[in-house]
Motif scaffolding. Structure first.
Motif, PDB file in Angstrom:
ATOM      1  N   LEU A 297     -25.871 -73.734 -30.926  1.00  0.00           N
ATOM      2  CA  LEU A 297     -25.951 -73.234 -30.778  1.00  0.00           C
ATOM      3  C   LEU A 297     -25.151 -72.059 -30.512  1.00  0.00           C
ATOM      4  O   LEU A 297     -25.055 -71.861 -29.217  1.00  0.00           O
ATOM      5  N   LEU A 298     -24.544 -70.731 -30.964  1.00  0.00           N
ATOM      6  CA  LEU A 298     -23.477 -69.916 -30.642  1.00  0.00           C
ATOM      7  C   LEU A 298     -24.141 -68.903 -30.112  1.00  0.00           C
ATOM      8  O   LEU A 298     -25.211 -67.594 -31.000  1.00  0.00           O
ATOM      9  N   PRO A 299     -24.273 -68.197 -28.768  1.00  0.00           N
ATOM     10  CA  PRO A 299     -24.945 -67.119 -28.538  1.00  0.00           C
ATOM     11  C   PRO A 299     -24.001 -65.923 -29.085  1.00  0.00           C
ATOM     12  O   PRO A 299     -23.208 -65.840 -30.098  1.00  0.00           O
ATOM     13  N   THR A 300     -24.826 -64.669 -28.750  1.00  0.00           N
ATOM     14  CA  THR A 300     -24.865 -63.299 -29.827  1.00  0.00           C
ATOM     15  C   THR A 300     -24.774 -62.314 -28.745  1.00  0.00           C
ATOM     16  O   THR A 300     -25.677 -62.246 -27.451  1.00  0.00           O
ATOM     17  N   SER A 301     -23.968 -60.586 -28.809  1.00  0.00           N
ATOM     18  CA  SER A 301     -23.889 -60.376 -28.179  1.00  0.00           C
ATOM     19  C   SER A 301     -24.069 -58.723 -28.724  1.00  0.00           C
ATOM     20  O   SER A 301     -24.004 -58.180 -30.063  1.00  0.00           O
ATOM     21  N   LEU A 302     -24.897 -57.228 -28.115  1.00  0.00           N
ATOM     22  CA  LEU A 302     -25.214 -56.608 -28.643  1.00  0.00           C
ATOM     23  C   LEU A 302     -23.727 -55.424 -29.180  1.00  0.00           C
ATOM     24  O   LEU A 302     -23.249 -55.202 -28.090  1.00  0.00           O
ATOM     25  N   VAL A 303     -23.597 -55.004 -30.485  1.00  0.00           N
ATOM     26  CA  VAL A 303     -22.852 -53.989 -30.337  1.00  0.00           C
ATOM     27  C   VAL A 303     -23.579 -52.825 -30.552  1.00  0.00           C
ATOM     28  O   VAL A 303     -24.608 -52.650 -31.549  1.00  0.00           O
ATOM     29  N   THR A 304     -23.063 -51.549 -29.954  1.00  0.00           N
ATOM     30  CA  THR A 304     -24.034 -50.494 -30.007  1.00  0.00           C
ATOM     31  C   THR A 304     -23.016 -49.179 -29.670  1.00  0.00           C
ATOM     32  O   THR A 304     -21.740 -49.407 -30.266  1.00  0.00           O
TER      33      THR A 304
END
Length: 319
Positions: A297-304
């Motif tokens: 599972l590849l982690p995700t991050s939030l683009v704002t």
């Protein structure tokens, strides 16, 4: 257990034992399989995510073997078409098969046939029954990040819709993650969560137009991918409605949208290049009899809007 079931099980054990014997013989002879042929079955080439996935697969495969032969087939979310593609790859005797599954259960027999033919099968982006391994984004986390941001931006109060999509594992997990995040905000009311935006810009726009008519007090939208978000944004702005939109992908279109006056506020990013790279690496490890993770599972991050200028998006991976 009836006689027929016993016979089938006995046959399965014999095939399994023969495969183990063959593997042991090859290992004893010091023979190691190389990646000479690789096949990829994906959902669509109209979606930039899958275009990047193909490019990432090609880059990693050619890093391992510059002479590797790569074949790509597009299934357009059709199980029947994907099954035909898998049997085509079996006839071609490819070494490694990456599949972006159109359905979790529907490919079970075709996957089993491929593995019985000695092909390593790795699922990418979504899960599939019976594969050797799978590499995908932590989509539940992605849904949680995007919907937590949406609820927070609405100050914990408002009416929202969840634009659903094709019922593949990634979409199902994103919606589940969104619901999980919204449970922490009792002032947020979900008006709709089961309507399909077709994972496309057109689908997101059409669905948003219908939802705007049905829900005149709508405040926010979560879409299962960025293409739907772009369509939903277009429909809402044309209707003169002000609402907040969050999504999943971190696609190039959303990078632009987050730096404009669009209604899109955030997107949980994916990394198709890393996903493809990991899938090929794991597939080659299994091909050569080495240990590899069953699920990655590849982690995700939030683009704002606040951090988009620092975001290392998809396109930068090819430079």
């Amino acid at each position: 257990m009836d006689i027929k079931t016993k016979q089938h099980r006995a046959l399965g054990y014999k095939v399994w034992a023969a495969a183990l014997l063959l593997a042991g013989s090859l290992q004893a002879l010091g023979e190691v399989r190389q990646l000479d042929t690789l096949a990829l079955s994906i959902s669509s080439l109209e979606n930039p995510f899958y275009v990047a996935l193909v490019k990432g697969t090609e880059l990693e495969a050619k890093r391992i073997n510059p002479a590797v032969k790569l074949t790509t087939r597009v299934n357009e979310y059709s199980v029947e078409r994907q099954i035909r593609h898998i049997h085509e790859f079996i006839e071609q005797r490819v070494d490694l098969l990456l599949i972006n599954a159109a359905d979790y259960h529907g490919l079970k027999d075709a996957v089993a046939a491929a593995r019985a033919a000695g092909i390593i099968v790795v699922a990418v982006d979504v899960t599939a029954e019976g594969v050797d391994a799978e590499v995908r984004t932590d989509n539940r986390q992605a849904g949680e990040l995007a919907c937590s941001y949406l609820a927070s931006a609405l100050k914990g109060q408002g009416r929202v819709v969840i634009q659903n999509g094709p019922q593949i594992s990634s979409v199902i997990e994103r919606v589940a993650g969104c619901h999980n995040a919204l449970q922490a905000y009792p002032g947020i009311k979900v008006l709709s969560d089961n309507e399909d935006g077709k994972a496309s810009r057109w689908g997101g726009m059409q669905l948003m137009q219908a939802q705007l008519q049905r829900f005149p007090e709508l405040n926010g939208v979560f879409t299962i991918n960025d293409r739907q978000a772009v369509g939903a944004d277009l429909a809402a702005r044309r209707a003169g409605r002000r609402l907040l939109i969050t999504s999943v992908d971190g696609a190039p279109d959303v990078e632009k949208a987050l730096q404009s006056d669009s209604l899109i506020q955030a997107s949980a990013s994916q990394d198709p290049y890393e996903m493809a790279s990991q899938a090929v690496q794991i597939g080659v490890a299994l091909l050569q009899g080495r240990q590899a993770p069953r699920v990655k599972l590849l982690p995700t991050s939030l683009v704002t809007r606040d951090n988009v200028r620092q975001y290392q998006g998809w396109q930068r991976r090819t430079r």
